[in-house]
Design an enzyme around this catalytic site. Structure first.
Site, PDB file in Angstrom:
ATOM      1  N   ILE A 110       0.637  -1.405  -0.660  1.00  8.74           N
ATOM      2  CA  ILE A 110      -0.176   0.160   0.126  1.00  8.74           C
ATOM      3  C   ILE A 110       1.090   1.347   0.086  1.00  8.74           C
ATOM      4  O   ILE A 110       0.433   2.201  -0.146  1.00  8.74           O
ATOM      5  CB  ILE A 110      -0.804   0.047   1.448  1.00  8.74           C
ATOM      6  CG1 ILE A 110      -0.184   0.004   2.537  1.00  8.74           C
ATOM      7  CG2 ILE A 110      -1.852  -1.146   1.096  1.00  8.74           C
ATOM      8  CD1 ILE A 110      -1.505   0.852   3.551  1.00  8.74           C
ATOM      9  N   SER A 111       2.334   1.325  -0.255  1.00 10.04           N
ATOM     10  CA  SER A 111       3.174   2.513   0.097  1.00 10.04           C
ATOM     11  C   SER A 111       3.868   2.240  -1.112  1.00 10.04           C
ATOM     12  O   SER A 111       4.810   3.475  -0.971  1.00 10.04           O
ATOM     13  CB  SER A 111       3.997   2.483   1.485  1.00 10.04           C
ATOM     14  OG  SER A 111       3.571   2.174   2.610  1.00 10.04           O
ATOM     15  N   PRO A 124       9.825   1.444  -1.579  1.00  6.07           N
ATOM     16  CA  PRO A 124      10.049  -0.456  -1.657  1.00  6.07           C
ATOM     17  C   PRO A 124       9.460  -0.932  -0.836  1.00  6.07           C
ATOM     18  O   PRO A 124       9.682  -1.152   0.124  1.00  6.07           O
ATOM     19  CB  PRO A 124      11.396  -0.426  -2.546  1.00  6.07           C
ATOM     20  CG  PRO A 124      11.816   0.305  -1.146  1.00  6.07           C
ATOM     21  CD  PRO A 124      11.323   1.684  -0.899  1.00  6.07           C
ATOM     22  N   ASP A 125       8.682  -2.269  -1.424  1.00  6.54           N
ATOM     23  CA  ASP A 125       8.670  -3.419  -0.612  1.00  6.54           C
ATOM     24  C   ASP A 125       9.507  -4.258  -0.491  1.00  6.54           C
ATOM     25  O   ASP A 125      10.616  -3.486  -1.137  1.00  6.54           O
ATOM     26  CB  ASP A 125       7.149  -4.061  -1.060  1.00  6.54           C
ATOM     27  CG  ASP A 125       7.644  -4.601  -2.939  1.00  6.54           C
ATOM     28  OD1 ASP A 125       8.075  -4.657  -3.526  1.00  6.54           O
ATOM     29  OD2 ASP A 125       6.950  -5.467  -3.191  1.00  6.54           O
ATOM     30  N   PHE A 126       9.345  -5.602   0.145  1.00  6.12           N
ATOM     31  CA  PHE A 126      10.338  -6.005   0.492  1.00  6.12           C
ATOM     32  C   PHE A 126      10.957  -7.311  -0.426  1.00  6.12           C
ATOM     33  O   PHE A 126      11.938  -7.361  -0.879  1.00  6.12           O
ATOM     34  CB  PHE A 126      10.348  -7.207   1.918  1.00  6.12           C
ATOM     35  CG  PHE A 126      10.159  -6.336   2.894  1.00  6.12           C
ATOM     36  CD1 PHE A 126      11.428  -5.628   3.541  1.00  6.12           C
ATOM     37  CD2 PHE A 126       8.890  -5.785   3.631  1.00  6.12           C
ATOM     38  CE1 PHE A 126      11.171  -5.090   5.352  1.00  6.12           C
ATOM     39  CE2 PHE A 126       8.789  -4.484   4.891  1.00  6.12           C
ATOM     40  CZ  PHE A 126       9.869  -4.507   5.192  1.00  6.12           C
ATOM     41  N   ARG A 127       9.635  -7.880  -1.647  1.00  9.49           N
ATOM     42  CA  ARG A 127      10.492  -9.316  -1.353  1.00  9.49           C
ATOM     43  C   ARG A 127      10.140  -8.936  -3.924  1.00  9.49           C
ATOM     44  O   ARG A 127      10.010  -9.516  -4.167  1.00  9.49           O
ATOM     45  CB  ARG A 127       9.379 -10.186  -1.284  1.00  9.49           C
ATOM     46  CG  ARG A 127       9.727 -10.735  -0.359  1.00  9.49           C
ATOM     47  CD  ARG A 127       8.776 -11.514   0.504  1.00  9.49           C
ATOM     48  NE  ARG A 127       9.080 -11.758   1.808  1.00  9.49           N
ATOM     49  CZ  ARG A 127       8.965 -11.527   2.593  1.00  9.49           C
ATOM     50  NH1 ARG A 127       7.974 -10.297   2.676  1.00  9.49           N
ATOM     51  NH2 ARG A 127       8.739 -12.357   3.805  1.00  9.49           N
ATOM     52  N   ASN A 130       3.454  -2.420   8.226  1.00  8.83           N
ATOM     53  CA  ASN A 130       4.345  -1.509   8.257  1.00  8.83           C
ATOM     54  C   ASN A 130       4.638  -0.491   9.040  1.00  8.83           C
ATOM     55  O   ASN A 130       4.250  -0.591  10.200  1.00  8.83           O
ATOM     56  CB  ASN A 130       3.436  -0.601   6.776  1.00  8.83           C
ATOM     57  CG  ASN A 130       2.948  -1.727   5.246  1.00  8.83           C
ATOM     58  OD1 ASN A 130       3.246  -2.138   5.086  1.00  8.83           O
ATOM     59  ND2 ASN A 130       2.075  -0.618   5.431  1.00  8.83           N
ATOM     60  N   ASP A 144       6.598   2.475   8.365  1.00  9.74           N
ATOM     61  CA  ASP A 144       6.505   4.109   7.656  1.00  9.74           C
ATOM     62  C   ASP A 144       6.292   5.145   8.059  1.00  9.74           C
ATOM     63  O   ASP A 144       6.010   6.330   7.768  1.00  9.74           O
ATOM     64  CB  ASP A 144       6.258   4.027   6.724  1.00  9.74           C
ATOM     65  CG  ASP A 144       4.684   3.287   6.088  1.00  9.74           C
ATOM     66  OD1 ASP A 144       3.592   3.357   5.929  1.00  9.74           O
ATOM     67  OD2 ASP A 144       4.902   2.961   4.765  1.00  9.74           O
ATOM     68  N   HIS A 196       4.421  -5.414  13.145  1.00  5.82           N
ATOM     69  CA  HIS A 196       5.859  -5.098  13.491  1.00  5.82           C
ATOM     70  C   HIS A 196       6.300  -3.433  13.887  1.00  5.82           C
ATOM     71  O   HIS A 196       7.565  -3.676  13.661  1.00  5.82           O
ATOM     72  CB  HIS A 196       6.001  -5.941  12.066  1.00  5.82           C
ATOM     73  CG  HIS A 196       5.376  -6.033  11.543  1.00  5.82           C
ATOM     74  ND1 HIS A 196       5.397  -6.965  10.635  1.00  5.82           N
ATOM     75  CD2 HIS A 196       5.363  -7.671  12.233  1.00  5.82           C
ATOM     76  CE1 HIS A 196       5.286  -8.822  10.496  1.00  5.82           C
ATOM     77  NE2 HIS A 196       4.727  -8.612  11.350  1.00  5.82           N
ATOM     78  N   CYS A 243      15.753   3.045  24.061  1.00  3.69           N
ATOM     79  CA  CYS A 243      17.381   2.724  24.775  1.00  3.69           C
ATOM     80  C   CYS A 243      17.695   1.251  24.444  1.00  3.69           C
ATOM     81  O   CYS A 243      16.645   0.433  25.078  1.00  3.69           O
ATOM     82  CB  CYS A 243      17.876   3.373  25.287  1.00  3.69           C
ATOM     83  SG  CYS A 243      19.858   3.083  26.375  1.00  3.69           S
ATOM     84  N   CYS A 248      18.515   0.625  31.413  1.00  4.60           N
ATOM     85  CA  CYS A 248      17.625   1.610  30.962  1.00  4.60           C
ATOM     86  C   CYS A 248      16.800   2.003  30.520  1.00  4.60           C
ATOM     87  O   CYS A 248      15.960   2.367  31.071  1.00  4.60           O
ATOM     88  CB  CYS A 248      18.862   2.466  30.463  1.00  4.60           C
ATOM     89  SG  CYS A 248      18.240   4.198  29.661  1.00  4.60           S
ATOM     90  N   GLU A 288      -0.746  -9.775  -7.087  1.00  2.00           N
ATOM     91  CA  GLU A 288      -1.061 -10.724  -7.171  1.00  2.00           C
ATOM     92  C   GLU A 288      -1.247 -11.902  -6.123  1.00  2.00           C
ATOM     93  O   GLU A 288      -2.136 -11.396  -4.966  1.00  2.00           O
ATOM     94  CB  GLU A 288       0.942 -11.898  -7.434  1.00  2.00           C
ATOM     95  CG  GLU A 288       1.249 -11.993  -5.852  1.00  2.00           C
ATOM     96  CD  GLU A 288       2.943 -12.071  -5.782  1.00  2.00           C
ATOM     97  OE1 GLU A 288       3.670 -12.754  -7.126  1.00  2.00           O
ATOM     98  OE2 GLU A 288       3.391 -12.679  -4.392  1.00  2.00           O
ATOM     99  N   CYS A 332      -2.963  -1.705  -5.201  1.00  2.00           N
ATOM    100  CA  CYS A 332      -3.636  -0.507  -3.903  1.00  2.00           C
ATOM    101  C   CYS A 332      -4.207   0.127  -4.652  1.00  2.00           C
ATOM    102  O   CYS A 332      -5.690   0.664  -3.892  1.00  2.00           O
ATOM    103  CB  CYS A 332      -2.829  -0.539  -2.764  1.00  2.00           C
ATOM    104  SG  CYS A 332      -2.550  -2.533  -2.323  1.00  2.00           S
TER     105      CYS A 332
END
Length: 391
Positions: free
Chosen positions: A85-86, A92-95, A166, A168, A185, A193, A198, A286, A321
């Site tokens: 969707i981004s 960029p997507d990952f794959r 995502n 982002d 995620h 930290c 801490c 896909e 999308c």
């Protein structure tokens, strides 16, 4: 997805009772098919029975989904979204072959692409992650049509929750609040930290300043590396993810999955947590077929089924999308409203960016204006020197 395909117990026509193999005896299947035999055996072991699902939608199409929404058959929509969707925002997507993030990580000299998101590697070599973070940092990209479509669902009181993979923060940029959002995620929105003693927390702006001005963000209290609160491989997902999904998915009356291939667990398994009577719409470049192998063998579980003879609630839009959201918005009569929102919001973001750039060096215009005055003063001084009589 198809309904349960488990076999009905066989009946002996002469006796009117269940035959031997329906009582659990391992007899050879009559048709000689080992797969059918295994399916029947597993079905009997789990005490499953044939069910004939009725169609949940008037038609298995985007139009059927639109009619389902317009007929007010849903008011608790869950969106499950991933990197797809981004991509139209420039992230960029990952794959994706050739363009995906993993394909473009060679310059960081990693042992393998996924290492950049692994806790063990990060502890030893945090530099590649922060180099990548500088390239992809939130705030440098504008939300997409898909992001604003989800906000429209929220504003129309149709969105129960958005579950996103995502990091982002673009869901937050469009206005989704904590109560609307599960960042499965993690997120750049907060950082901590890495020193377990801490654990000082930092906000988005602090981390941005560190990433763009220093080699590594270091804790102000103990000088340990500070890491954004994104989930690396080997780390547990946020506790809120597990707590909220238990209550959300049984209530969901429409599941919209966008921009994800559902390859990563446990996020992918969420698709199977909705009721068997809940329609599921996939908008992706896909078609995704996902599910537990044993349950898929039985024709059950989370597997998506877009075959016309077996599908009864799953609809796929194969494409970007943004295009999918615009097409659905058009069928709902929301397209013009959606396009107006995107246009206005993007103009506001552009204005803020230009404003920030204009104030980056506020003294520059004044210096240019004062320059002629300085020269005039010098000329006056020179004239005075010339006109002054010698002693």
């Amino acid at each position: 997805m198809s309904g349960p395909q488990a076999s009905v117990p066989k009946t002996d026509p002469n006796s009117g009772s269940e035959s031997a193999d329906s009582q659990g005896e391992a007899s050879e299947p009559a048709d000689g098919s080992e797969m059918d035999f295994l399916r029947n055996l597993l079905s009997r072991s789990l005490d499953l029975r044939e069910q004939q699902p009725t169609n949940i939608l008037d038609e298995l199409s985007l139009g059927g989904i639109a009619k389902y929404i317009l007929n007010k058959k849903c008011e608790k929509i869950i969106c499950m979204v991933g990197a797809g969707i981004s991509t139209s925002a420039g992230i960029p997507d990952f794959r994706s072959p050739g363009t995906g993030l993993y394909h473009n990580l060679q310059k960081y000299e990693l042992p393998y692409p996924e290492a950049i998101f692994e806790t063990g590697y990060f502890k030893q070599h945090p530099e590649p992650f922060f180099a990548l973070a500088k390239e992809l940092y939130p705030g440098q990209f504008k939300p997409t049509v898909c992001h604003y479509f989800m906000r429209m669902l929220r504003d129309k009181k149709l969105l129960l929750r958005c579950y996103t993979q995502n990091i982002d923060t673009l869901e937050r940029v469009v206005g989704l609040k904590d109560e609307d959002l599960i960042e499965a995620h993690g997120t750049f929105y907060t950082s901590h930290c890495t020193n377990s003693v801490c654990r000082k927390q930092y906000n988005l702006e602090w981390m941005k300043t560190q990433i763009f001005t220093k080699p590594l963000p270091k804790c102000e209290q103990c000088n340990s590396v500070v890491k954004p609160d994104i989930v690396f491989f080997g780390e547990s997902l946020p506790q809120r993810f597990f707590a909220t999904m238990e209550s959300d998915f049984p209530k969901c009356d429409l599941l919209i999955i966008m921009g994800t291939s559902l390859q990563v667990q446990p996020f992918a398994s969420l698709a199977s947590r909705v009721s068997d009577t809940t329609p599921r719409l996939l908008i992706n470049k896909e078609i995704t077929r996902q599910g537990n192998p044993v349950m898929a063998l039985l024709g059950l579980g989370a597997s998506f089924n877009f075959d016309s003879e077996k599908a009864y609630r799953d609809v796929a839009y194969v494409g970007s999308c943004d295009d999918g959201c615009l097409a659905l918005a058009d069928l709902l009569g929301w397209k013009e409203e959606l396009e107006d929102i995107v246009k206005k919001e993007h103009a506001l973001i552009d204005g803020k960016i230009q404003g920030a750039q204009g104030t980056a060096d506020p003294q520059a215009p004044e210096e240019k204006e004062s320059e002629p005055e300085v020269k005039r003063n010098e000329q006056v001084a020179d004239t005075e020197k010339v006109d002054t009589p010698a002693s």
